[in-house]
Write an enzyme that holds these catalytic residues in place. Structure first.
Site, mmCIF file in Angstrom:
data_model
loop_
_atom_site.group_PDB
_atom_site.id
_atom_site.type_symbol
_atom_site.label_atom_id
_atom_site.label_comp_id
_atom_site.label_asym_id
_atom_site.label_seq_id
_atom_site.Cartn_x
_atom_site.Cartn_y
_atom_site.Cartn_z
ATOM 1 N N GLY A 141 20.512 16.865 -41.419
ATOM 2 C CA GLY A 141 20.783 18.188 -40.853
ATOM 3 C C GLY A 141 22.227 18.484 -40.513
ATOM 4 O O GLY A 141 22.502 19.244 -39.583
ATOM 5 N N THR B 42 16.434 31.605 -56.374
ATOM 6 C CA THR B 42 15.501 32.200 -57.322
ATOM 7 C C THR B 42 14.593 31.076 -57.835
ATOM 8 O O THR B 42 14.828 29.903 -57.540
ATOM 9 C CB THR B 42 16.244 32.843 -58.507
ATOM 10 O OG1 THR B 42 16.951 31.816 -59.233
ATOM 11 C CG2 THR B 42 17.223 33.915 -58.032
ATOM 12 N N GLN C 294 34.942 20.006 -45.928
ATOM 13 C CA GLN C 294 35.905 21.002 -46.398
ATOM 14 C C GLN C 294 35.258 22.238 -47.014
ATOM 15 O O GLN C 294 35.895 23.294 -47.069
ATOM 16 C CB GLN C 294 36.854 20.373 -47.418
ATOM 17 C CG GLN C 294 37.728 19.281 -46.849
ATOM 18 C CD GLN C 294 38.711 18.722 -47.869
ATOM 19 O OE1 GLN C 294 38.936 19.299 -48.938
ATOM 20 N NE2 GLN C 294 39.318 17.590 -47.543
ATOM 21 N N GLU D 272 14.548 29.679 -60.593
ATOM 22 C CA GLU D 272 15.338 28.722 -61.367
ATOM 23 C C GLU D 272 16.156 27.860 -60.421
ATOM 24 O O GLU D 272 16.941 28.390 -59.613
ATOM 25 C CB GLU D 272 16.273 29.447 -62.331
ATOM 26 C CG GLU D 272 17.153 28.524 -63.150
ATOM 27 C CD GLU D 272 18.184 29.270 -63.970
ATOM 28 O OE1 GLU D 272 19.006 28.590 -64.617
ATOM 29 O OE2 GLU D 272 18.177 30.513 -63.962
ATOM 30 N N ASP E 180 18.845 26.182 -58.557
ATOM 31 C CA ASP E 180 20.295 26.402 -58.462
ATOM 32 C C ASP E 180 20.769 27.524 -59.383
ATOM 33 O O ASP E 180 21.953 27.570 -59.747
ATOM 34 C CB ASP E 180 21.075 25.119 -58.786
ATOM 35 C CG ASP E 180 20.773 23.997 -57.811
ATOM 36 O OD1 ASP E 180 20.512 24.285 -56.639
ATOM 37 O OD2 ASP E 180 20.788 22.826 -58.232
ATOM 38 N N HIS F 169 24.709 24.185 -52.252
ATOM 39 C CA HIS F 169 24.663 23.125 -53.261
ATOM 40 C C HIS F 169 26.012 22.422 -53.298
ATOM 41 O O HIS F 169 27.062 23.083 -53.318
ATOM 42 C CB HIS F 169 24.348 23.712 -54.637
ATOM 43 C CG HIS F 169 24.255 22.678 -55.713
ATOM 44 N ND1 HIS F 169 23.183 21.825 -55.829
ATOM 45 C CD2 HIS F 169 25.121 22.338 -56.709
ATOM 46 C CE1 HIS F 169 23.384 21.004 -56.845
ATOM 47 N NE2 HIS F 169 24.546 21.300 -57.395
ATOM 48 N N LEU G 183 9.756 25.069 -53.771
ATOM 49 C CA LEU G 183 8.585 25.879 -53.467
ATOM 50 C C LEU G 183 8.160 26.676 -54.687
ATOM 51 O O LEU G 183 8.934 26.870 -55.628
ATOM 52 C CB LEU G 183 8.893 26.807 -52.289
ATOM 53 C CG LEU G 183 9.272 26.093 -50.980
ATOM 54 C CD1 LEU G 183 9.713 27.105 -49.933
ATOM 55 C CD2 LEU G 183 8.121 25.256 -50.460
ATOM 56 N N ASN H 205 20.875 28.975 -50.319
ATOM 57 C CA ASN H 205 20.935 27.524 -50.434
ATOM 58 C C ASN H 205 22.391 27.109 -50.572
ATOM 59 O O ASN H 205 23.206 27.834 -51.141
ATOM 60 C CB ASN H 205 20.146 27.063 -51.661
ATOM 61 C CG ASN H 205 20.224 25.561 -51.870
ATOM 62 O OD1 ASN H 205 19.847 24.788 -50.995
ATOM 63 N ND2 ASN H 205 20.731 25.146 -53.027
ATOM 64 N N ARG I 63 1.435 22.495 -54.763
ATOM 65 C CA ARG I 63 2.680 23.164 -54.396
ATOM 66 C C ARG I 63 2.402 24.552 -53.822
ATOM 67 O O ARG I 63 3.058 25.003 -52.884
ATOM 68 C CB ARG I 63 3.579 23.278 -55.640
ATOM 69 C CG ARG I 63 4.964 23.843 -55.357
ATOM 70 C CD ARG I 63 5.741 24.024 -56.663
ATOM 71 N NE ARG I 63 5.781 22.800 -57.437
ATOM 72 C CZ ARG I 63 6.689 21.843 -57.276
ATOM 73 N NH1 ARG I 63 7.615 21.971 -56.357
ATOM 74 N NH2 ARG I 63 6.662 20.764 -58.039
#
Length: 220
Positions: free
Chosen positions: A25, A160, A192, A162, A164, A123, A107, A121, A79
């Site tokens: 976290g 979405t 950073q 897809e 990433d 990444h 999900l 999200n 799922r």
């Protein structure tokens, strides 16, 4: 929330935020620190949902006064059933923005359809490089080093179906240093880039300053 300035009354629409987590976290902590510093605009962190029990992110959330919930993937046969359980928890808290911060479970598409352009999200790479199925956590940084690129970084994007593949909100580059290991690179990318970009993207969303036009996110 109502704010009074002089003789004017300004109506501020609070945005309830849920953060989906699976691990330590650190990105959640960056949001908690930003909220304490009043850097999330009208955003309010109200709920942390973990995909597994024992995630340290839950302790961070409790210390910040957030409600916490474990929706354990192992308790659901499909799922779809798991996704519906997560969505039920979000509806119960009137969530306006969902932040995936190290949430290690994909999900079902109904989630993205229901919360279209309301899920973001972070990444740990510069999308579209080193992203997609199988690229998460330390795997990303190892792939960066194996490939030999000179720049990596982080990306905050809308989610979405897809992996990433959603529209990019913010990106920040981080140089790869000689002698980097996946661990040292991960730490630097977090400090950073990830911990800088994520609170900023949340603030922009909560202030109503992000508009999605096709694949482009326009910030006003």
């Amino acid at each position: 929330m109502v704010g009074v300035v002089g003789n004017d009354v300004n109506i501020v629409n609070i945005v309830n935020i849920a953060v989906l987590v699976s691990g330590g976290g650190t990105n959640l902590q960056s949001l908690i620190d930003a909220e304490k510093g009043r850097r999330l605009g009208p955003g309010r962190l109200v709920l942390a949902i973990s995909s597994k029990p024992g995630a340290y992110a839950l302790e961070r959330a409790r210390s910040a006064g957030m409600a916490t919930l474990v929706v354990n993937r192992k308790d659901y046969e499909t799922r779809e059933a798991y996704t519906l359980a997560v969505m039920e928890a979000l509806r119960a808290r009137d969530i306006g923005l969902v932040v995936m911060a190290g949430f290690l479970y994909v999900l079902s598409p109904v989630f993205c359809e229901t919360y279209q352009n309301r899920v973001i999200n972070v990444h740990p790479a510069l999308i579209p490089a080193f992203c997609g199925d199988g690229y998460y956590g330390m795997r990303v940084h190892k792939a960066v080093l194996d490939y030999g690129v000179k720049l990596t970084g982080a990306t905050v994007h809308f989610v979405t179906p897809e992996t990433d593949g959603g529209p990019v909100i913010l990106q920040k580059a981080v140089a790869v240093a000689p002698g980097d290991t996946p661990e040292t690179l991960q730490r630097r990318v977090m400090e950073q880039a990830e911990h800088v970009l994520l609170p900023e993207a949340v603030r922009l969303f909560c202030e109503g300053r992000l508009t999605v036009v096709g694949r482009h996110v326009v910030c006003t």
